[in-house]
Scaffold this active site. Sequence first.
Site, PDB file in Angstrom:
ATOM      1  CB  CYS A  19    -157.544  67.800  37.304  1.00  0.00           C
ATOM      2  SG  CYS A  19    -158.726  69.110  36.943  1.00  0.00           S
ATOM      3  CD  GLU A  53    -158.384  71.218  29.673  1.00  0.00           C
ATOM      4  OE1 GLU A  53    -157.510  71.228  30.569  1.00  0.00           O
ATOM      5  OE2 GLU A  53    -158.686  72.222  29.022  1.00  0.00           O
ATOM      6  CE  LYS A  75    -165.728  57.204  26.746  1.00  0.00           C
ATOM      7  NZ  LYS A  75    -166.135  56.547  28.003  1.00  0.00           N
ATOM      8  CD  GLU A 133    -153.821  63.402  39.055  1.00  0.00           C
ATOM      9  OE1 GLU A 133    -153.717  62.550  38.153  1.00  0.00           O
ATOM     10  OE2 GLU A 133    -154.592  64.377  38.980  1.00  0.00           O
TER      11      GLU A 133
HETATM   12  P1  NAD Z   1    -159.277  58.112  32.339  1.00  0.00           P
HETATM   13  O1  NAD Z   1    -158.180  58.630  31.479  1.00  0.00           O
HETATM   14  O2  NAD Z   1    -159.166  56.745  32.872  1.00  0.00           O
HETATM   15  O3  NAD Z   1    -160.678  58.177  31.589  1.00  0.00           O
HETATM   16  C1  NAD Z   1    -161.201  59.374  31.068  1.00  0.00           C
HETATM   17  C2  NAD Z   1    -162.210  59.040  29.986  1.00  0.00           C
HETATM   18  O4  NAD Z   1    -161.531  58.450  28.877  1.00  0.00           O
HETATM   19  C3  NAD Z   1    -163.282  58.037  30.379  1.00  0.00           C
HETATM   20  O5  NAD Z   1    -164.505  58.429  29.769  1.00  0.00           O
HETATM   21  C4  NAD Z   1    -162.771  56.743  29.782  1.00  0.00           C
HETATM   22  O6  NAD Z   1    -163.803  55.806  29.519  1.00  0.00           O
HETATM   23  C5  NAD Z   1    -162.156  57.224  28.489  1.00  0.00           C
HETATM   24  N1  NAD Z   1    -161.126  56.371  27.915  1.00  0.00           N
HETATM   25  C6  NAD Z   1    -160.381  55.421  28.537  1.00  0.00           C
HETATM   26  N2  NAD Z   1    -159.501  54.879  27.659  1.00  0.00           N
HETATM   27  C7  NAD Z   1    -159.697  55.499  26.472  1.00  0.00           C
HETATM   28  C8  NAD Z   1    -159.090  55.401  25.186  1.00  0.00           C
HETATM   29  N3  NAD Z   1    -158.086  54.546  24.956  1.00  0.00           N
HETATM   30  N4  NAD Z   1    -159.531  56.188  24.204  1.00  0.00           N
HETATM   31  C9  NAD Z   1    -160.529  57.087  24.428  1.00  0.00           C
HETATM   32  N5  NAD Z   1    -161.144  57.229  25.621  1.00  0.00           N
HETATM   33  C10 NAD Z   1    -160.731  56.452  26.636  1.00  0.00           C
HETATM   34  O7  NAD Z   1    -159.393  59.220  33.490  1.00  0.00           O
HETATM   35  P2  NAD Z   1    -160.283  59.138  34.792  1.00  0.00           P
HETATM   36  O8  NAD Z   1    -159.622  58.134  35.684  1.00  0.00           O
HETATM   37  O9  NAD Z   1    -161.708  59.007  34.412  1.00  0.00           O
HETATM   38  O10 NAD Z   1    -160.066  60.611  35.408  1.00  0.00           O
HETATM   39  C11 NAD Z   1    -159.067  60.923  36.318  1.00  0.00           C
HETATM   40  C12 NAD Z   1    -157.957  61.705  35.647  1.00  0.00           C
HETATM   41  O11 NAD Z   1    -158.509  62.815  34.940  1.00  0.00           O
HETATM   42  C13 NAD Z   1    -156.985  62.314  36.640  1.00  0.00           C
HETATM   43  O12 NAD Z   1    -155.663  62.150  36.178  1.00  0.00           O
HETATM   44  C14 NAD Z   1    -157.342  63.797  36.644  1.00  0.00           C
HETATM   45  O13 NAD Z   1    -156.294  64.672  37.032  1.00  0.00           O
HETATM   46  C15 NAD Z   1    -157.756  63.986  35.232  1.00  0.00           C
HETATM   47  N6  NAD Z   1    -158.630  65.159  35.114  1.00  0.00           N
HETATM   48  C16 NAD Z   1    -158.154  66.237  34.456  1.00  0.00           C
HETATM   49  C17 NAD Z   1    -158.926  67.379  34.359  1.00  0.00           C
HETATM   50  C18 NAD Z   1    -158.430  68.578  33.626  1.00  0.00           C
HETATM   51  O14 NAD Z   1    -159.260  69.412  33.279  1.00  0.00           O
HETATM   52  N7  NAD Z   1    -157.147  68.715  33.373  1.00  0.00           N
HETATM   53  C19 NAD Z   1    -160.204  67.387  34.921  1.00  0.00           C
HETATM   54  C20 NAD Z   1    -160.664  66.259  35.579  1.00  0.00           C
HETATM   55  C21 NAD Z   1    -159.860  65.133  35.659  1.00  0.00           C
END
Ligand code: NAD
Length: 472
Positions: free
Chosen positions: A279, A245, A172, A375
């Site tokens: 991240c 993650e 997804k 962040e």
């Molecule tokens: P997000 O949490 O908004 O979304 C991530 C994914 O989750 C998207 O596909 C979104 O559609 C989905 N999602 C949203 N709400 C959901 C729910 N209630 N249940 C299930 N899925 C849901 O994150 P983002 O804004 O897309 O990404 C940025 C964040 O990701 C930053 O905080 C970054 O640090 C983190 N990140 C972490 C890593 C890591 O490996 N630790 C890597 C990349 C990004």
Amino acid sequence: MALNTTTFFNVINNELTSTPHTRHGINPANRQPNPEVPLSTADDLDRAVAAARAAFKTWSRTSLDERRVAIHAFADLLAAHADELAALLTREQGKPLAQASVELGMAIQWPRGFTSLTLPETVLEDTQDRQVVQRYVPLGVCGAIVPWNFPVLLAVGKIIPAVYTGNTVIVKPSPFTPYCDLKLAELAAKCFPPGVVQALSGGDDLGPMMTEHPGIDKISFTGSTVTGRRVMASCAKTLKRLTLELGGNDPAIICEDVDVDAVVPKVGIVSFLCASQICMMIKRLYVHEKIYDEFRDKLIQFVQAMKIGDGTEPDVFFGPVQNAMQYDKAKNLLGAISADSLEAISSPLPISSGYFIPPTIVDNPPESSRIVQEEPFAPILPMLKWSDEADVLTRANASEYGLSASVWSKDFSRARRMADHLEAGSVFVNSHFECAPWAPFGGHKMSGIGTEWGVNGLKAYCNSQTLWLHQA
Ligand code: NAD
């Protein structure tokens, strides 16, 4: 044959399917709409889960060698379409083409890296009476929930470990960046049997539908800490296996003995790649007071020399941030910096309708300020002074996050000693933001649960099974 990058489909049971309603993402460099993509419903998800469950019965029985053949064919197809996918990635994510190509390059290498690993059985006891063996068996159907910052590598980094260990997977993508991930699944449909790799694009309701779905056995989630908590709560109802993650607020500690001219460009890159929307970027830069002014001035010079613009233009280093939400968050943070009268040096922006945030260095803000505590996920970097080793380590660790951290010094044993005190899933000496398919990657504290990649990451897609074997 060229990849069609104008029409986009879900991939269910290796069929390209549409939905009655569609949606689209926005090109962040110019706010123009990208093409329409499916808006999946609960029915679409049910069909994908049913296909994944059916496929699991046979795929889980295939040998590692059979899986390797399919995975390598997939990597070859990715390589064949790398340029088209990199261009598509720039159009949907905003990162400059050179950085998009690096992401594709990693996504092509990672599958071969994963398939060089194995999960051998361990004989725990071998006596006349019995043999006791621990082995790893696949979980079933995995849901791969991907964020918008590294949509290609992070999708491949979930798909391959899942299927290599004998699972089936439903990807997804983020609603902000569905395009490359749908094409990855189209390419996978040419390499894997029906139902093994599928992808559904949808709105904000699709992720929760997946975490709730009783037919999905594991969720691998990469995204923000706030969403990670929701995912964990939802998965608890069906006791799904879970890897999280999450966000980070990485500290880097620069000691007074570094070669400033050599270190500034390295730190500049690993603080600002992908407009700092990674991240693992440096998000708190602690510089020893003896070299602070020189380091700050040279870092500003370095950053101001980097070109800002649409990622399709040559030599651009700073693209836009990915979406309106991220743009508004970054603007709000810049507002707080100026409301608190913090010293900030920004690069001038070109005239553009895109979501551009001026690359900004904040000069020694208080530890309690929002720019240090939050962040930013935008090119805004706080630089902080330090003088005492114990104190800077305490400050570096004083975060709810623990994703990665680094120490930079010519004195390797000193740097090692300091690094040993850092609370993070990845710790670097004289570098930052390194990863490999064979090295586990994950966060401590609020940065996540479990790890992906490496042997540890493969185990995260398996149940442990202990066999107690007696001859009759
Ligand atoms: P997000 O949490 O908004 O979304 C991530 C994914 O989750 C998207 O596909 C979104 O559609 C989905 N999602 C949203 N709400 C959901 C729910 N209630 N249940 C299930 N899925 C849901 O994150 P983002 O804004 O897309 O990404 C940025 C964040 O990701 C930053 O905080 C970054 O640090 C983190 N990140 C972490 C890593 C890591 O490996 N630790 C890597 C990349 C990004």
